[in-house]
Design a protein around this motif. Structure first.
Motif, PDB file in Angstrom:
ATOM      1  N   ARG A  99       0.782  -1.209   0.000  1.00  0.00           N
ATOM      2  CA  ARG A  99       0.000   0.000   0.000  1.00  0.00           C
ATOM      3  C   ARG A  99       0.820   1.268   0.000  1.00  0.00           C
ATOM      4  O   ARG A  99       1.871   1.309   0.607  1.00  0.00           O
ATOM      5  N   PRO A 100       0.259   2.372  -0.585  1.00  0.00           N
ATOM      6  CA  PRO A 100      -0.853   2.289  -1.514  1.00  0.00           C
ATOM      7  C   PRO A 100      -0.424   2.439  -2.967  1.00  0.00           C
ATOM      8  O   PRO A 100      -1.254   2.464  -3.855  1.00  0.00           O
ATOM      9  N   TYR A 101       0.887   2.568  -3.236  1.00  0.00           N
ATOM     10  CA  TYR A 101       1.323   2.979  -4.571  1.00  0.00           C
ATOM     11  C   TYR A 101       1.836   1.841  -5.448  1.00  0.00           C
ATOM     12  O   TYR A 101       2.061   2.037  -6.634  1.00  0.00           O
ATOM     13  N   THR A 102       2.086   0.683  -4.892  1.00  0.00           N
ATOM     14  CA  THR A 102       2.755  -0.371  -5.650  1.00  0.00           C
ATOM     15  C   THR A 102       1.910  -1.635  -5.662  1.00  0.00           C
ATOM     16  O   THR A 102       1.660  -2.235  -4.620  1.00  0.00           O
ATOM     17  N   GLY A 103       1.470  -2.046  -6.824  1.00  0.00           N
ATOM     18  CA  GLY A 103       0.719  -3.280  -6.951  1.00  0.00           C
ATOM     19  C   GLY A 103       1.636  -4.474  -7.093  1.00  0.00           C
ATOM     20  O   GLY A 103       2.849  -4.331  -7.296  1.00  0.00           O
ATOM     21  N   PRO A 104       1.082  -5.692  -6.987  1.00  0.00           N
ATOM     22  CA  PRO A 104       1.922  -6.892  -7.024  1.00  0.00           C
ATOM     23  C   PRO A 104       2.645  -7.107  -8.348  1.00  0.00           C
ATOM     24  O   PRO A 104       3.765  -7.606  -8.367  1.00  0.00           O
ATOM     25  N   VAL A 105       2.038  -6.724  -9.468  1.00  0.00           N
ATOM     26  CA  VAL A 105       2.708  -6.929 -10.758  1.00  0.00           C
ATOM     27  C   VAL A 105       3.937  -6.032 -10.859  1.00  0.00           C
ATOM     28  O   VAL A 105       5.028  -6.474 -11.239  1.00  0.00           O
ATOM     29  N   GLU A 106       3.783  -4.752 -10.486  1.00  0.00           N
ATOM     30  CA  GLU A 106       4.931  -3.841 -10.480  1.00  0.00           C
ATOM     31  C   GLU A 106       5.988  -4.319  -9.492  1.00  0.00           C
ATOM     32  O   GLU A 106       7.186  -4.292  -9.784  1.00  0.00           O
ATOM     33  N   ALA A 107       5.542  -4.750  -8.313  1.00  0.00           N
ATOM     34  CA  ALA A 107       6.490  -5.204  -7.286  1.00  0.00           C
ATOM     35  C   ALA A 107       7.292  -6.405  -7.773  1.00  0.00           C
ATOM     36  O   ALA A 107       8.513  -6.473  -7.583  1.00  0.00           O
ATOM     37  N   LEU A 145      -2.876 -10.419   4.051  1.00  0.00           N
ATOM     38  CA  LEU A 145      -3.986 -10.537   3.102  1.00  0.00           C
ATOM     39  C   LEU A 145      -4.931  -9.388   3.421  1.00  0.00           C
ATOM     40  O   LEU A 145      -5.784  -9.491   4.303  1.00  0.00           O
ATOM     41  N   GLN A 146      -4.750  -8.252   2.713  1.00  0.00           N
ATOM     42  CA  GLN A 146      -5.475  -7.038   3.052  1.00  0.00           C
ATOM     43  C   GLN A 146      -6.118  -6.434   1.808  1.00  0.00           C
ATOM     44  O   GLN A 146      -5.835  -6.838   0.672  1.00  0.00           O
ATOM     45  N   PRO A 147      -6.979  -5.421   1.995  1.00  0.00           N
ATOM     46  CA  PRO A 147      -7.713  -4.867   0.864  1.00  0.00           C
ATOM     47  C   PRO A 147      -6.830  -4.313  -0.252  1.00  0.00           C
ATOM     48  O   PRO A 147      -7.246  -4.301  -1.409  1.00  0.00           O
ATOM     49  N   GLU A 148      -5.612  -3.826   0.086  1.00  0.00           N
ATOM     50  CA  GLU A 148      -4.746  -3.280  -0.954  1.00  0.00           C
ATOM     51  C   GLU A 148      -4.499  -4.295  -2.065  1.00  0.00           C
ATOM     52  O   GLU A 148      -4.464  -3.944  -3.248  1.00  0.00           O
ATOM     53  N   LEU A 149      -4.292  -5.561  -1.692  1.00  0.00           N
ATOM     54  CA  LEU A 149      -4.076  -6.596  -2.702  1.00  0.00           C
ATOM     55  C   LEU A 149      -5.290  -6.709  -3.608  1.00  0.00           C
ATOM     56  O   LEU A 149      -5.172  -6.758  -4.836  1.00  0.00           O
ATOM     57  N   PHE A 150      -6.487  -6.705  -3.020  1.00  0.00           N
ATOM     58  CA  PHE A 150      -7.703  -6.830  -3.804  1.00  0.00           C
ATOM     59  C   PHE A 150      -7.940  -5.604  -4.687  1.00  0.00           C
ATOM     60  O   PHE A 150      -8.597  -5.702  -5.729  1.00  0.00           O
ATOM     61  N   ALA A 153      -8.408  -2.870 -13.145  1.00  0.00           N
ATOM     62  CA  ALA A 153      -7.431  -2.103 -13.917  1.00  0.00           C
ATOM     63  C   ALA A 153      -7.021  -0.817 -13.216  1.00  0.00           C
ATOM     64  O   ALA A 153      -5.887  -0.355 -13.348  1.00  0.00           O
ATOM     65  N   ASN A 154      -7.926  -0.198 -12.462  1.00  0.00           N
ATOM     66  CA  ASN A 154      -7.612   1.058 -11.774  1.00  0.00           C
ATOM     67  C   ASN A 154      -7.139   0.792 -10.348  1.00  0.00           C
ATOM     68  O   ASN A 154      -7.553   1.456  -9.400  1.00  0.00           O
ATOM     69  N   GLY A 155      -6.242  -0.173 -10.206  1.00  0.00           N
ATOM     70  CA  GLY A 155      -5.848  -0.635  -8.883  1.00  0.00           C
ATOM     71  C   GLY A 155      -5.262   0.444  -8.002  1.00  0.00           C
ATOM     72  O   GLY A 155      -5.612   0.546  -6.823  1.00  0.00           O
ATOM     73  N   GLN A 156      -4.340   1.265  -8.533  1.00  0.00           N
ATOM     74  CA  GLN A 156      -3.709   2.263  -7.674  1.00  0.00           C
ATOM     75  C   GLN A 156      -4.717   3.279  -7.167  1.00  0.00           C
ATOM     76  O   GLN A 156      -4.701   3.651  -5.999  1.00  0.00           O
ATOM     77  N   ALA A 157      -5.612   3.717  -8.033  1.00  0.00           N
ATOM     78  CA  ALA A 157      -6.630   4.684  -7.610  1.00  0.00           C
ATOM     79  C   ALA A 157      -7.510   4.079  -6.522  1.00  0.00           C
ATOM     80  O   ALA A 157      -7.861   4.755  -5.542  1.00  0.00           O
ATOM     81  N   ARG A 158      -7.880   2.823  -6.688  1.00  0.00           N
ATOM     82  CA  ARG A 158      -8.717   2.158  -5.680  1.00  0.00           C
ATOM     83  C   ARG A 158      -7.962   2.024  -4.362  1.00  0.00           C
ATOM     84  O   ARG A 158      -8.524   2.213  -3.287  1.00  0.00           O
ATOM     85  N   ALA A 173     -15.888  -5.534  -0.546  1.00  0.00           N
ATOM     86  CA  ALA A 173     -16.238  -4.716  -1.707  1.00  0.00           C
ATOM     87  C   ALA A 173     -15.182  -4.794  -2.808  1.00  0.00           C
ATOM     88  O   ALA A 173     -15.509  -4.740  -3.994  1.00  0.00           O
ATOM     89  N   LEU A 174     -13.906  -4.915  -2.428  1.00  0.00           N
ATOM     90  CA  LEU A 174     -12.830  -4.861  -3.411  1.00  0.00           C
ATOM     91  C   LEU A 174     -12.523  -6.218  -4.040  1.00  0.00           C
ATOM     92  O   LEU A 174     -11.819  -6.282  -5.047  1.00  0.00           O
ATOM     93  N   TYR A 175     -13.037  -7.287  -3.447  1.00  0.00           N
ATOM     94  CA  TYR A 175     -12.724  -8.615  -3.982  1.00  0.00           C
ATOM     95  C   TYR A 175     -13.567  -8.900  -5.214  1.00  0.00           C
ATOM     96  O   TYR A 175     -14.791  -9.057  -5.136  1.00  0.00           O
ATOM     97  N   ASP A 176     -12.920  -8.954  -6.359  1.00  0.00           N
ATOM     98  CA  ASP A 176     -13.564  -9.289  -7.621  1.00  0.00           C
ATOM     99  C   ASP A 176     -13.058 -10.662  -8.051  1.00  0.00           C
ATOM    100  O   ASP A 176     -11.870 -10.832  -8.335  1.00  0.00           O
ATOM    101  N   GLU A 177     -13.943 -11.630  -8.089  1.00  0.00           N
ATOM    102  CA  GLU A 177     -13.507 -13.017  -8.254  1.00  0.00           C
ATOM    103  C   GLU A 177     -12.727 -13.238  -9.547  1.00  0.00           C
ATOM    104  O   GLU A 177     -11.633 -13.819  -9.540  1.00  0.00           O
ATOM    105  N   ALA A 178     -13.240 -12.739 -10.661  1.00  0.00           N
ATOM    106  CA  ALA A 178     -12.557 -12.960 -11.943  1.00  0.00           C
ATOM    107  C   ALA A 178     -11.246 -12.188 -11.999  1.00  0.00           C
ATOM    108  O   ALA A 178     -10.213 -12.717 -12.427  1.00  0.00           O
ATOM    109  N   GLY A 179     -11.288 -10.929 -11.574  1.00  0.00           N
ATOM    110  CA  GLY A 179     -10.073 -10.116 -11.607  1.00  0.00           C
ATOM    111  C   GLY A 179      -8.997 -10.650 -10.678  1.00  0.00           C
ATOM    112  O   GLY A 179      -7.807 -10.673 -11.029  1.00  0.00           O
ATOM    113  N   CYS A 180      -9.402 -11.077  -9.491  1.00  0.00           N
ATOM    114  CA  CYS A 180      -8.424 -11.608  -8.536  1.00  0.00           C
ATOM    115  C   CYS A 180      -7.863 -12.941  -9.020  1.00  0.00           C
ATOM    116  O   CYS A 180      -6.677 -13.230  -8.812  1.00  0.00           O
TER     117      CYS A 180
END
Length: 483
Positions: free
Chosen positions: A229-237, A248-253, A258-263, A285-292
């Motif tokens: 959190r909050p600026y680096t997503g797992p793909v970038e990391a 296992l926290q909301p930041e991962l979800f 696609a707008n992960g950083q904004a979320r 609210a942030l857990y999207d089954e297909a996206g996750c």
């Protein structure tokens, strides 16, 4: 000065250990002939089976032989393991031994408090992911010195101070606030020169500073773990070399869309203003089954690990609340009570939905071949008793749907591998003699983990009376009035 302080820390724990080993008739002293555990069944976490009765021979802190059980032996010290089971010592991969979020409260002495209690619950490996640098390095040196003498002490891996960007909230005594990429790079070099085993990234790091940390860690031969959190997503990391993620926290979800950083940034702005249930509702609210599923698939393909620490966001267990007055310092009792009350304020519907979402996420991570590991992250003010909080984490992972054998494997073999300790985590010839003796089969019921029938730590055997003596001594040290 550092060496003198290390010697004093080591002597402090050795005196405590002498007390509980004196209460333990089965304690084998260094220099004795072989120690043998006779007729015990070895739990294999990979195959989810227990062996026929075996004799385990131990010398100089290591397992030297394993044979079919037999009645005759020349070993000077013998432990009757008939009807019992044995596992390798457990690992807690997320602890903070020398830090406190409350500046009014000094951290408890890991030597006379944390280590004995944790070991008494079978935890023999620790990874400290954020503590005051100098004190935690002294603690590690003391533990290492004791283990070289085959005295009971946990294996300890350390990150030193966590790397954080400009702090927006809270008070931390275990962080380095990086103000620029050059600042971060230089501090990574200082950490490595001091002898840390791993680099820990925390919150508020912008992209340039984050990438400076991971790049220098790679040059210095250190792995990176930490937050998202909050600026680096797992793909970038992962593209930057970080493959290990804490919590296992909301930041991962957030990054399941696609707008992960904004979320993630929106989530974080409301982190401490959302009231009871905000964290839980955010997870749902942030857990999207297909996206996750797609995100977790990419993480699994890249060799990611996640240490969920899910109990750090759950109400304390009944056994934790029962143990807290015995093991937590008196100054923490009221804070423990307040924390328990605050968790009761979370609406039941939010709590139930949160647990269901955690179960879905863990199942999806497992299906994606993400390496799930075990850690607690439990401070005393959250009613976290050393060792016992890890057992609560294991129970929570099973309750969320993970197979019991896999959870036990995550806490032993896979955890030791992640910590980089090749001779830990398994009951096999050539491995360190860090063992937990149990009255029942943990593959059927984890309840047996809370009351070990005996321990072997660094080759030193401690029977049930010795385990209880460890707990009494550490509890007395914690609840004694300040000097």
């Amino acid at each position: 000065m550092v060496h003198r302080l290390t010697r004093r820390l080591t002597m402090r724990l050795m005196l405590l250990i002498a007390a509980f080993c004196a209460a333990s008739p089965a304690s084998a002293a260094p220099g004795d002939n072989e120690l043998v555990i006779q007729g015990i069944r070895i739990v294999d976490t990979r195959t989810a089976t227990a062996s026929p009765p075996r004799d385990i021979y131990i010398r100089d802190g290591s397992i030297t032989r394993i044979t079919p059980a037999r009645s005759a032996t020349r070993a000077r010290t013998r432990i009757d393991g008939r009807g019992k089971f044995v596992i390798a010592g457990l690992w807690d991969l997320h602890v903070h031994l020398e830090s406190t979020p409350n500046p009014q409260l000094k951290p408890l002495d890991p030597m006379t408090w944390y280590a004995p209690i944790a070991m008494s619950y079978g935890v023999m490996g620790l990874r400290d992911l954020g503590s005051r640098m100098e004190p935690i390095l002294k603690v590690r040196a003391s533990f290492d010195a004791m283990r070289r003498q085959h005295q009971p002490a946990p294996i300890l891996k350390v990150a030193g101070s966590s790397f954080m960007g400009p702090v927006r909230w809270g008070s931390f005594d275990h962080v380095f606030v990086a103000k620029s990429p050059d600042d971060a790079t230089e501090e990574v070099r200082k950490h490595v020169a001091a002898g840390v085993d791993i680099i820990k990234v925390h919150d508020f790091l912008d992209s340039a500073i984050y990438h400076a940390i991971t790049a220098e860690a790679a040059r210095q031969g250190r792995t990176v773990t930490g937050h998202l959190r909050p600026y680096t997503g797992p793909v970038e990391a992962m593209s930057a070399g970080q493959r290990d993620f804490e919590h296992l926290q909301p930041e991962l979800f957030s990054y399941c869309a696609a707008n992960g950083q904004a979320r993630a940034e929106k989530l974080y702005e409301g982190w401490y203003q959302g009231g009871p249930g905000y964290f839980e509702r955010s997870m749902v609210a942030l857990y999207d089954e297909a996206g996750c599923k797609a995100l977790f698939g990419a993480m699994g393909a890249g060799g990611a690990t996640v240490t969920p620490t899910i109990t750090s966001r759950m109400a304390p267990s009944a056994r934790a609340l029962a143990a807290a007055p015995r093991y937590l310092p008196t100054a923490q009792h009221e804070r423990c009570r307040q924390y328990a009350e605050s968790m009761k304020a979370v609406p039941a519907a939010d709590s139930d939905a949160y647990r269901a979402t955690v179960a879905k996420a863990l199942s999806a991570l497992r299906d994606a071949k993400v390496n799930l590991l075990t850690g607690s992250d439990g401070p005393p003010e959250n009613c976290a008793v050393p060792g016992l909080i890890l057992l609560d984490e294991l129970d929570a992972l099973v309750a969320a749907g993970l197979p019991r054998a896999e959870v036990l494997d995550a806490a032993t073999r896979r955890a030791a591998a992640k910590a980089g300790v090749a001779d830990s985590g398994r009951v096999a010839v050539g491995m360190a003699a860090d063992l937990v003796l149990l009255s029942g089969n943990p593959l059927k019921d984890f309840a047996v983990l809370a009351e070990p029938d005996g321990l072997v730590v660094a080759g030193r055997a401690i029977d049930r009376a010795g385990v209880e003596a460890m707990r009494r001594a550490a509890g007395t040290a914690a609840t004694a009035p300040p000097q």
